[in-house]
Each structure stands twice: as C-alpha cells, then as structure tokens.
Design an enzyme around this catalytic site. Sequence first.
Site, PDB file in Angstrom:
ATOM      1  N   ARG A 159      -9.421   0.792   9.695  1.00  0.00           N
ATOM      2  CA  ARG A 159      -9.030  -0.582   9.989  1.00  0.00           C
ATOM      3  C   ARG A 159     -10.069  -1.307  10.826  1.00  0.00           C
ATOM      4  O   ARG A 159      -9.882  -2.484  11.126  1.00  0.00           O
ATOM      5  CB  ARG A 159      -7.711  -0.577  10.749  1.00  0.00           C
ATOM      6  CG  ARG A 159      -6.483  -0.682   9.837  1.00  0.00           C
ATOM      7  CD  ARG A 159      -5.282  -0.392  10.703  1.00  0.00           C
ATOM      8  NE  ARG A 159      -4.126  -1.162  10.380  1.00  0.00           N
ATOM      9  CZ  ARG A 159      -3.031  -0.644   9.817  1.00  0.00           C
ATOM     10  NH1 ARG A 159      -3.005   0.600   9.435  1.00  0.00           N
ATOM     11  NH2 ARG A 159      -1.973  -1.397   9.635  1.00  0.00           N
ATOM     12  N   LYS A 167       0.834  -1.214   0.000  1.00  0.00           N
ATOM     13  CA  LYS A 167       0.000   0.000   0.000  1.00  0.00           C
ATOM     14  C   LYS A 167       0.865   1.259   0.000  1.00  0.00           C
ATOM     15  O   LYS A 167       0.613   2.185  -0.750  1.00  0.00           O
ATOM     16  CB  LYS A 167      -0.920   0.043   1.237  1.00  0.00           C
ATOM     17  CG  LYS A 167      -1.911  -1.102   1.308  1.00  0.00           C
ATOM     18  CD  LYS A 167      -2.919  -0.898   2.427  1.00  0.00           C
ATOM     19  CE  LYS A 167      -2.341  -0.911   3.816  1.00  0.00           C
ATOM     20  NZ  LYS A 167      -1.776  -2.209   4.251  1.00  0.00           N
ATOM     21  N   ARG A 193      11.787  -6.413   4.708  1.00  0.00           N
ATOM     22  CA  ARG A 193      11.671  -4.987   4.406  1.00  0.00           C
ATOM     23  C   ARG A 193      12.671  -4.182   5.234  1.00  0.00           C
ATOM     24  O   ARG A 193      12.885  -4.443   6.402  1.00  0.00           O
ATOM     25  CB  ARG A 193      10.247  -4.526   4.727  1.00  0.00           C
ATOM     26  CG  ARG A 193      10.021  -3.048   4.502  1.00  0.00           C
ATOM     27  CD  ARG A 193       8.567  -2.723   4.397  1.00  0.00           C
ATOM     28  NE  ARG A 193       7.850  -2.847   5.656  1.00  0.00           N
ATOM     29  CZ  ARG A 193       6.569  -2.518   5.806  1.00  0.00           C
ATOM     30  NH1 ARG A 193       5.873  -2.092   4.763  1.00  0.00           N
ATOM     31  NH2 ARG A 193       5.974  -2.636   6.972  1.00  0.00           N
ATOM     32  N   ARG A 223      -0.002  -9.055  13.477  1.00  0.00           N
ATOM     33  CA  ARG A 223      -0.626  -8.018  12.639  1.00  0.00           C
ATOM     34  C   ARG A 223      -1.566  -8.645  11.614  1.00  0.00           C
ATOM     35  O   ARG A 223      -2.640  -8.122  11.330  1.00  0.00           O
ATOM     36  CB  ARG A 223       0.451  -7.188  11.917  1.00  0.00           C
ATOM     37  CG  ARG A 223       1.190  -6.252  12.858  1.00  0.00           C
ATOM     38  CD  ARG A 223       2.475  -5.750  12.255  1.00  0.00           C
ATOM     39  NE  ARG A 223       2.287  -4.839  11.155  1.00  0.00           N
ATOM     40  CZ  ARG A 223       3.216  -4.587  10.230  1.00  0.00           C
ATOM     41  NH1 ARG A 223       4.394  -5.192  10.281  1.00  0.00           N
ATOM     42  NH2 ARG A 223       2.976  -3.737   9.263  1.00  0.00           N
ATOM     43  N   ARG A 238      11.698  -2.128  10.789  1.00  0.00           N
ATOM     44  CA  ARG A 238      10.669  -1.692  11.734  1.00  0.00           C
ATOM     45  C   ARG A 238      10.504  -2.749  12.824  1.00  0.00           C
ATOM     46  O   ARG A 238      10.531  -3.947  12.537  1.00  0.00           O
ATOM     47  CB  ARG A 238       9.330  -1.513  11.000  1.00  0.00           C
ATOM     48  CG  ARG A 238       9.184  -0.174  10.336  1.00  0.00           C
ATOM     49  CD  ARG A 238       7.991  -0.076   9.429  1.00  0.00           C
ATOM     50  NE  ARG A 238       6.736  -0.552   9.986  1.00  0.00           N
ATOM     51  CZ  ARG A 238       5.553  -0.429   9.382  1.00  0.00           C
ATOM     52  NH1 ARG A 238       5.479   0.176   8.199  1.00  0.00           N
ATOM     53  NH2 ARG A 238       4.458  -0.901   9.933  1.00  0.00           N
TER      54      ARG A 238
HETATM   55  P1  AMP Z   1       0.999   0.554   9.144  1.00  0.00           P
HETATM   56  O1  AMP Z   1       2.218   1.335   8.863  1.00  0.00           O
HETATM   57  O2  AMP Z   1      -0.216   1.055   8.397  1.00  0.00           O
HETATM   58  O3  AMP Z   1       1.197  -0.930   8.983  1.00  0.00           O
HETATM   59  O4  AMP Z   1       0.646   0.789  10.701  1.00  0.00           O
HETATM   60  C1  AMP Z   1       1.560   0.427  11.711  1.00  0.00           C
HETATM   61  C2  AMP Z   1       0.836   0.303  13.038  1.00  0.00           C
HETATM   62  O5  AMP Z   1       0.231   1.557  13.386  1.00  0.00           O
HETATM   63  C3  AMP Z   1      -0.323  -0.698  13.074  1.00  0.00           C
HETATM   64  O6  AMP Z   1       0.104  -2.026  13.293  1.00  0.00           O
HETATM   65  C4  AMP Z   1      -1.160  -0.145  14.215  1.00  0.00           C
HETATM   66  O7  AMP Z   1      -0.583  -0.469  15.472  1.00  0.00           O
HETATM   67  C5  AMP Z   1      -1.016   1.349  14.022  1.00  0.00           C
HETATM   68  N1  AMP Z   1      -2.093   1.886  13.128  1.00  0.00           N
HETATM   69  C6  AMP Z   1      -1.935   2.478  11.915  1.00  0.00           C
HETATM   70  N2  AMP Z   1      -3.121   2.818  11.395  1.00  0.00           N
HETATM   71  C7  AMP Z   1      -4.050   2.448  12.298  1.00  0.00           C
HETATM   72  C8  AMP Z   1      -5.469   2.497  12.332  1.00  0.00           C
HETATM   73  N3  AMP Z   1      -6.189   3.017  11.319  1.00  0.00           N
HETATM   74  N4  AMP Z   1      -6.096   2.007  13.437  1.00  0.00           N
HETATM   75  C9  AMP Z   1      -5.410   1.504  14.473  1.00  0.00           C
HETATM   76  N5  AMP Z   1      -4.087   1.386  14.503  1.00  0.00           N
HETATM   77  C10 AMP Z   1      -3.394   1.863  13.421  1.00  0.00           C
END
Ligand code: AMP
Length: 214
Positions: A88, A13, A127, A171, A160
């Site tokens: 989400r 994404k 990654r 996740r 990360r």
């Molecule tokens: P991402 O970079 O989108 O994979 O997000 C990394 C982490 O940020 C996720 O595993 C969640 O802990 C938190 N996070 C990001 N976006 C959201 C969301 N819309 N709702 C809840 N937690 C989020």
Amino acid sequence: MNLILFGPPGAGKGTQAKKLAETYSIPHISTGDILRDNVQKGTELGLEAKKYMDSGELVPDDVLIGLIKVRLSEPDANHGYLLDGYPRTKPQADALTDILEKISKPIDYVLNIDVQDEELVRRLSNRRICNSCGASYHLEFNPPKTNANCDSCEGKLYQRDDDKEEVILQRLSVYKKQTQPLIKYYDDQNILVTIDGKGQVEDIFNKITNILND
Ligand code: AMP
C-alpha cells in the site's frame, strides 16, 4: 501463479481474491484479514494495529513488511500467492521486490480493479460481514435473507468499524495519496493490468480469468 490484487477499498478485491485463490489453488494473503484476526485475538500486533485501522490510517510500514515476509515464507506460498491489500506504500512495494527476489517468486500480474469513488462509498457503507465464516454481503446488491444473520452459517452479521462513512472517506484519501502512485510503479514494470470493477462479481471474475488464462 503469483498475483497482486490492487485497487481502492471497496473495489471488490476480497471477493475476487477468494474465487481466484480457489480456482488457482494459491493462498489468499489479505493483510487486512491478518490484522483483523490479530485485533480479535488481542495480540500485541492487533493492539498496535487497531488504532490505525479504526481511524482509516495505514499501519506502519515496518509492521507490514515484517508480517508479509513471514507469511510469504510459509510452505503454502511455495507454489504461488495472491496478495490482497499489500503493498500500500512505496516502501512496502520496494520491500516486496527484495523479498520476492530472494525467494525467486516474481509477480506475474498486478490486477488493478478500477471503481469510481461514489460507487466505493455506496459499496462499503452497505457492506456487512459474517463474524463466523467471513462471508460478505451488500444490503442492496447481495442482501442476506435477514439483515442479522449469514445465509450459509447463520453467524451474526456486523459492519466493520472502518466501514462507517467518515472512516471510508479517510481510507479513500489515504489510498489516493499513498497507494495509488503504485499503479505507475507496476505499470513501469509492465506487469499491471487494469480491470473495470463495475458490474457483477461473476463478470469481473471472468474478465480476470480470461487475462490469466491467455
Ligand atoms: P483492508 O481490509 O485491506 O481494507 O485493510 C483494513 C485496514 O488494515 C486498513 O485500512 C489499514 O489500516 C490496515 N492495513 C491492511 N493492509 C495494510 C497495509 N498493507 N499497510 C498498512 N496498513 C494496512
């Protein structure tokens, strides 16, 4: 253009979002990036979010809803937006519907990038991210010239914390339980398009732009 990029962690994404935001001149709004930025700066939001992020859990809905409401009201979102990583959960999606109705910016497409689990684990665990410009590498498919530094800005590459294997599995499990049901939510509104996310970045990008330019 008002877009949501949807899909499991590791679907690509972020990579597609950067290219789409540039092509269509719309802001790339990644809730993950906003949260990581807050963690790095040690803000109150960052301190609260970090414990959830490190364990692969979702940050509470009220925090995310407040955050996206503020972000969508900023001037650069006046002419469109590209949401990456939000919504989400069902409460986040319902809140988004309300926010967008109030500001008259309905979603044009929800682009659902579909990738199998095995492939997701392979992508995420390999990654590496540049701590300076945010560029993303894959040790196997898009390796940096050296494993330590970014090709374009020579920033340090890091993994990360939530790209470690046990957190990745958590996740994915959270995605299946809480996020995947939103596919039906948006399909019922006839705005969902599913794209096969296997293959080269450019091919997937072309598939998406063909849909958007149709
Ligand atoms: P991402 O970079 O989108 O994979 O997000 C990394 C982490 O940020 C996720 O595993 C969640 O802990 C938190 N996070 C990001 N976006 C959201 C969301 N819309 N709702 C809840 N937690 C989020």
